[in-house]
Design a protein around this motif. Structure first.
Motif, short mmCIF file in Angstrom:
data_model
loop_
_atom_site.label_atom_id
_atom_site.label_comp_id
_atom_site.label_asym_id
_atom_site.label_seq_id
_atom_site.Cartn_x
_atom_site.Cartn_y
_atom_site.Cartn_z
N ALA A 87 51.68 60.04 -18.86
CA ALA A 87 50.72 60.46 -17.84
C ALA A 87 49.32 60.38 -18.42
CB ALA A 87 51.01 61.88 -17.38
N SER A 88 48.40 59.85 -17.63
CA SER A 88 47.02 59.73 -18.10
C SER A 88 46.06 60.05 -16.96
CB SER A 88 46.75 58.33 -18.64
OG SER A 88 46.90 57.36 -17.62
N GLY A 89 44.82 60.35 -17.34
CA GLY A 89 43.82 60.69 -16.35
C GLY A 89 43.39 62.14 -16.51
N SER A 90 42.78 62.65 -15.47
CA SER A 90 42.28 64.02 -15.49
C SER A 90 43.42 64.98 -15.15
CB SER A 90 41.14 64.18 -14.48
OG SER A 90 40.68 65.51 -14.45
N ILE A 91 43.98 65.61 -16.19
CA ILE A 91 45.14 66.48 -16.04
C ILE A 91 44.86 67.84 -16.66
CG2 ILE A 91 47.58 66.82 -16.59
CD1 ILE A 91 47.80 63.75 -16.78
N PHE A 92 45.07 68.90 -15.88
CA PHE A 92 44.93 70.25 -16.43
C PHE A 92 46.24 70.68 -17.07
CE2 PHE A 92 43.43 74.40 -17.09
CZ PHE A 92 44.39 75.29 -16.67
N ASN A 93 47.32 70.57 -16.33
CA ASN A 93 48.63 70.83 -16.93
C ASN A 93 49.72 70.16 -16.11
OD1 ASN A 93 48.60 72.96 -14.83
ND2 ASN A 93 50.52 73.56 -15.80
N ILE A 94 50.87 69.97 -16.74
CA ILE A 94 52.01 69.32 -16.11
C ILE A 94 53.18 70.30 -16.05
CG2 ILE A 94 53.66 67.42 -16.22
CD1 ILE A 94 51.59 65.79 -17.72
N GLY A 95 53.78 70.39 -14.88
CA GLY A 95 54.96 71.22 -14.72
C GLY A 95 56.21 70.42 -14.99
N GLN B 296 41.37 59.77 -11.80
CA GLN B 296 42.63 59.41 -11.17
C GLN B 296 43.76 59.56 -12.18
OE1 GLN B 296 42.53 55.62 -9.27
NE2 GLN B 296 44.68 55.66 -8.72
N VAL B 297 44.87 60.08 -11.70
CA VAL B 297 46.02 60.32 -12.55
C VAL B 297 47.05 59.24 -12.30
CG1 VAL B 297 47.90 61.90 -13.10
CG2 VAL B 297 45.62 62.79 -12.58
N GLN B 298 47.68 58.77 -13.34
CA GLN B 298 48.75 57.80 -13.17
C GLN B 298 49.84 58.01 -14.21
OE1 GLN B 298 47.53 53.73 -13.64
NE2 GLN B 298 46.58 54.05 -15.61
N LEU B 299 51.06 57.59 -13.83
CA LEU B 299 52.19 57.59 -14.74
C LEU B 299 52.58 56.13 -14.97
CD1 LEU B 299 54.49 60.35 -13.17
CD2 LEU B 299 52.75 60.60 -14.95
N VAL B 300 52.79 55.79 -16.23
CA VAL B 300 53.14 54.42 -16.58
C VAL B 300 54.44 54.42 -17.36
CG1 VAL B 300 52.45 52.32 -17.80
CG2 VAL B 300 50.73 53.72 -16.63
N GLU B 301 55.46 53.74 -16.81
CA GLU B 301 56.76 53.65 -17.46
C GLU B 301 56.84 52.41 -18.34
OE1 GLU B 301 58.17 55.16 -13.20
OE2 GLU B 301 56.93 53.48 -13.88
N SER B 302 57.72 52.47 -19.32
CA SER B 302 58.01 51.32 -20.16
C SER B 302 59.43 51.44 -20.70
CB SER B 302 57.02 51.22 -21.32
OG SER B 302 57.08 52.37 -22.13
N GLY B 303 59.97 50.32 -21.16
CA GLY B 303 61.26 50.36 -21.83
C GLY B 303 62.43 49.81 -21.05
N GLY B 304 62.23 49.39 -19.83
CA GLY B 304 63.33 48.82 -19.07
C GLY B 304 63.71 47.44 -19.58
N GLY B 305 64.78 46.89 -19.03
CA GLY B 305 65.20 45.56 -19.42
C GLY B 305 66.65 45.29 -19.11
N LEU B 306 67.15 44.23 -19.72
CA LEU B 306 68.54 43.82 -19.54
C LEU B 306 69.35 44.24 -20.76
CD1 LEU B 306 70.77 42.13 -18.13
CD2 LEU B 306 69.88 40.14 -19.36
N VAL B 307 70.49 44.85 -20.51
CA VAL B 307 71.34 45.32 -21.61
C VAL B 307 72.80 45.11 -21.21
CG1 VAL B 307 71.40 47.70 -20.77
CG2 VAL B 307 71.76 47.24 -23.20
N GLN B 308 73.64 44.89 -22.20
CA GLN B 308 75.07 44.72 -21.93
C GLN B 308 75.74 46.07 -21.71
OE1 GLN B 308 76.72 42.46 -25.18
NE2 GLN B 308 76.03 40.52 -24.32
N PRO B 309 76.84 46.07 -20.99
CA PRO B 309 77.60 47.33 -20.83
C PRO B 309 77.93 47.94 -22.18
CG PRO B 309 78.42 45.68 -19.31
CD PRO B 309 77.43 44.97 -20.21
N GLY B 310 77.76 49.25 -22.26
CA GLY B 310 77.97 49.96 -23.51
C GLY B 310 76.73 50.06 -24.37
N GLY B 311 75.69 49.36 -24.00
CA GLY B 311 74.46 49.37 -24.78
C GLY B 311 73.57 50.56 -24.47
N SER B 312 72.40 50.55 -25.10
CA SER B 312 71.45 51.65 -24.95
C SER B 312 70.06 51.13 -24.62
CB SER B 312 71.37 52.46 -26.25
OG SER B 312 72.61 53.05 -26.57
N LEU B 313 69.31 51.96 -23.93
CA LEU B 313 67.89 51.73 -23.67
C LEU B 313 67.18 53.07 -23.70
CD1 LEU B 313 67.69 49.22 -20.65
CD2 LEU B 313 66.96 48.78 -23.00
N ARG B 314 65.90 53.00 -24.04
CA ARG B 314 65.07 54.21 -23.99
C ARG B 314 63.87 53.94 -23.10
NH1 ARG B 314 64.58 58.88 -26.90
NH2 ARG B 314 62.52 59.86 -26.97
#
Length: 121
Positions: free
Chosen positions: A24-32, A1-19
Motif C-alpha cells: 500500500a502506498s500514498g497518503s495513509i494514516f493507518n491500515i485496519g 491517492q492511495v493504491q495497492l500494488v500486487e506482485s508475485g503471480g505467475g504459472l506454476v505446476q500442481p504441487g508448487g508454490s508461489l508467494r
C-alpha cells in the motif's frame, strides 16, 4: 491517492508454490484489516484469507493448511504464501485493505489491480 500494488503471480505446476505480495502506498494514516480474494473465470470474487492489524487470521476452508497470510505493519504490506497449489487455485488474486487517510476520515476499502495465478502442468 492511495493504491495497492500486487506482485508475485505467475504459472506454476500442481504441487508448487508461489508467494504473492501487496504494498500500500500514498497518503495513509493507518491500515485496519487486510486480505486476499480471488476470482476464477465465470465465478464470483471470494475471500481467500484475512488478517487483522494484530495478526489474527481467517482462511477459506478450501485453502486451509496450504496458504499462509502475513503482514508487515511498518511497511504497509500483506503477503500470501501459497503451497501445494492445485489447478482449482487458478484465478486472479486481489488484495484489499481497510484504511484511513487521516485520523479524522472514515475507513475506506481499497483494492489492488489483481495478479493472475495459473496452476497447470
Amino acid at each position: 491517492q492511495v493504491q495497492l500494488v500486487e506482485s508475485g503471480g505467475g504459472l506454476v505446476q500442481p504441487g508448487g508454490s508461489l508467494r504473492l505480495s501487496c504494498a500500500a502506498s500514498g497518503s495513509i494514516f493507518n491500515i485496519g484489516a487486510m486480505g486476499w480474494y480471488r476470482q476464477a473465470p465465470g465465478k464470483e470474487r471470494d475471500l481467500v484469507a484475512h488478517i487483522s492489524p494484530g495478526g489474527s487470521t481467517n482462511y477459506a476452508d478450501s485453502i486451509k493448511g496450504r496458504f499462509t497470510i502475513s503482514r508487515d505493519n511498518a511497511k504497509n504490506t500483506v503477503s500470501l504464501q501459497m503451497n501445494s497449489l492445485k489447478p482449482e487455485d487458478t484465478a486472479v488474486y486481489y488484495c484489499n485493505a481497510d484504511l484511513r487517510r487521516t485520523a479524522y476520515t472514515p475507513y475506506l476499502t481499497v483494492w489492488g489491480q489483481g495478479t493472475q495465478v495459473t496452476v497447470s502442468s
